[in-house]
Design a protein around this motif. Structure first.
Motif, mmCIF file in Angstrom:
data_model
loop_
_atom_site.group_PDB
_atom_site.id
_atom_site.type_symbol
_atom_site.label_atom_id
_atom_site.label_comp_id
_atom_site.label_asym_id
_atom_site.label_seq_id
_atom_site.Cartn_x
_atom_site.Cartn_y
_atom_site.Cartn_z
ATOM 1 N N PHE A 1 0.836 -1.198 0.000
ATOM 2 C CA PHE A 1 0.000 0.000 0.000
ATOM 3 C C PHE A 1 0.868 1.245 0.000
ATOM 4 O O PHE A 1 2.051 1.198 0.343
ATOM 5 N N SER A 2 0.271 2.365 -0.407
ATOM 6 C CA SER A 2 0.995 3.637 -0.398
ATOM 7 C C SER A 2 -0.005 4.787 -0.384
ATOM 8 O O SER A 2 -1.191 4.606 -0.668
ATOM 9 N N ASP A 3 0.525 5.962 -0.081
ATOM 10 C CA ASP A 3 -0.270 7.180 -0.195
ATOM 11 C C ASP A 3 0.343 8.141 -1.205
ATOM 12 O O ASP A 3 -0.027 9.292 -1.291
ATOM 13 N N GLY A 4 1.281 7.671 -1.975
ATOM 14 C CA GLY A 4 1.968 8.501 -2.953
ATOM 15 C C GLY A 4 3.334 8.948 -2.464
ATOM 16 O O GLY A 4 4.250 9.131 -3.244
ATOM 17 N N ASN A 5 3.478 9.126 -1.153
ATOM 18 C CA ASN A 5 4.754 9.536 -0.565
ATOM 19 C C ASN A 5 5.383 8.430 0.266
ATOM 20 O O ASN A 5 6.598 8.285 0.299
ATOM 21 N N MET A 6 4.548 7.674 0.950
ATOM 22 C CA MET A 6 5.034 6.626 1.840
ATOM 23 C C MET A 6 4.469 5.283 1.383
ATOM 24 O O MET A 6 3.356 5.207 0.889
ATOM 25 N N TRP A 7 5.276 4.242 1.581
ATOM 26 C CA TRP A 7 4.870 2.899 1.180
ATOM 27 C C TRP A 7 4.952 1.955 2.357
ATOM 28 O O TRP A 7 5.714 2.174 3.296
ATOM 29 N N GLY A 8 4.185 0.887 2.266
ATOM 30 C CA GLY A 8 4.226 -0.111 3.315
ATOM 31 C C GLY A 8 3.642 -1.424 2.836
ATOM 32 O O GLY A 8 3.171 -1.549 1.710
ATOM 33 N N GLU A 9 3.671 -2.387 3.729
ATOM 34 C CA GLU A 9 3.107 -3.699 3.455
ATOM 35 C C GLU A 9 2.276 -4.118 4.655
ATOM 36 O O GLU A 9 2.546 -3.712 5.791
ATOM 37 N N VAL A 10 1.288 -4.943 4.387
ATOM 38 C CA VAL A 10 0.409 -5.413 5.444
ATOM 39 C C VAL A 10 0.166 -6.909 5.261
ATOM 40 O O VAL A 10 0.065 -7.401 4.143
ATOM 41 N N LEU A 11 0.136 -7.613 6.384
ATOM 42 C CA LEU A 11 -0.188 -9.033 6.398
ATOM 43 C C LEU A 11 -1.609 -9.152 6.938
ATOM 44 O O LEU A 11 -1.902 -8.684 8.038
#
Length: 166
Positions: free
Chosen positions: A133-143
């Motif tokens: 996932f992202s908001d355009g500036n920051m990214w991440g991952e989710v389980l």
């Protein structure tokens, strides 16, 4: 003089033919060898890429027979084919991106003006999903943990979320 000229011309012609024949026969051998080496390299590359793809798909519902068997029940009309389930799960998760505060299953609250939305989804087995996932500036991952309910609706639960530093 005319005879010696013809003799020299004949000898020169024979030498030219011998050198031409040896050059062309060696060129054919060279091209065949190059073709075989190139073919071998391409086969090795194809095998290597196939092995990497198989390793990358090791954790996926498409390749895990034990997870696939989870969806086969004793009641024949309740059997859920995993081939149809995977796109439905992905679609349901991505449809939640329309939420004004962002996708609730990113495990992150909205930071700044942009909302977090899920970009990519991979169904790991009969219980877990990993998503980017992202908001355009920051990214991440989710389980995520998912459940297929009796009415064939799907519910999700965030196990853990990770947000990468900028």
């Amino acid at each position: 003089m005319k005879r010696s000229f013809l003799l020299y011309a004949f000898i020169l012609l024979i030498l030219v033919n011998v050198f031409t024949y040896s050059f062309l026969s060696n060129e054919v051998k060279f091209e065949q060898g190059r073709y075989q080496r190139t073919t071998k390299k391409l086969k090795d590359s194809l095998n290597s890429l196939t092995n990497k793809l198989n390793d990358a798909n090791y954790f996926s519902l498409e390749k895990n027979e034990n997870a696939q068997n989870y969806f086969d029940t004793a009641v024949a009309n309740k059997t859920i084919p995993y081939e149809k389930l995977i796109p439905v799960i992905k679609e349901k998760l991505v449809d939640l991106n329309a939420n004004p505060k962002g996708n609730p299953y990113t495990g992150q609250d909205q930071i700044g003006a942009n909302k977090f939305v899920i970009n990519k989804v991979k169904v790991l087995n009969h219980r877990w999903i990993i998503a980017d996932f992202s908001d355009g500036n920051m990214w991440g991952e989710v389980l995520l943990k998912y459940f297929v309910n009796e009415d064939e609706s799907i519910s999700f639960e965030v196990i853990q979320s990770l947000l990468y530093a900028k």
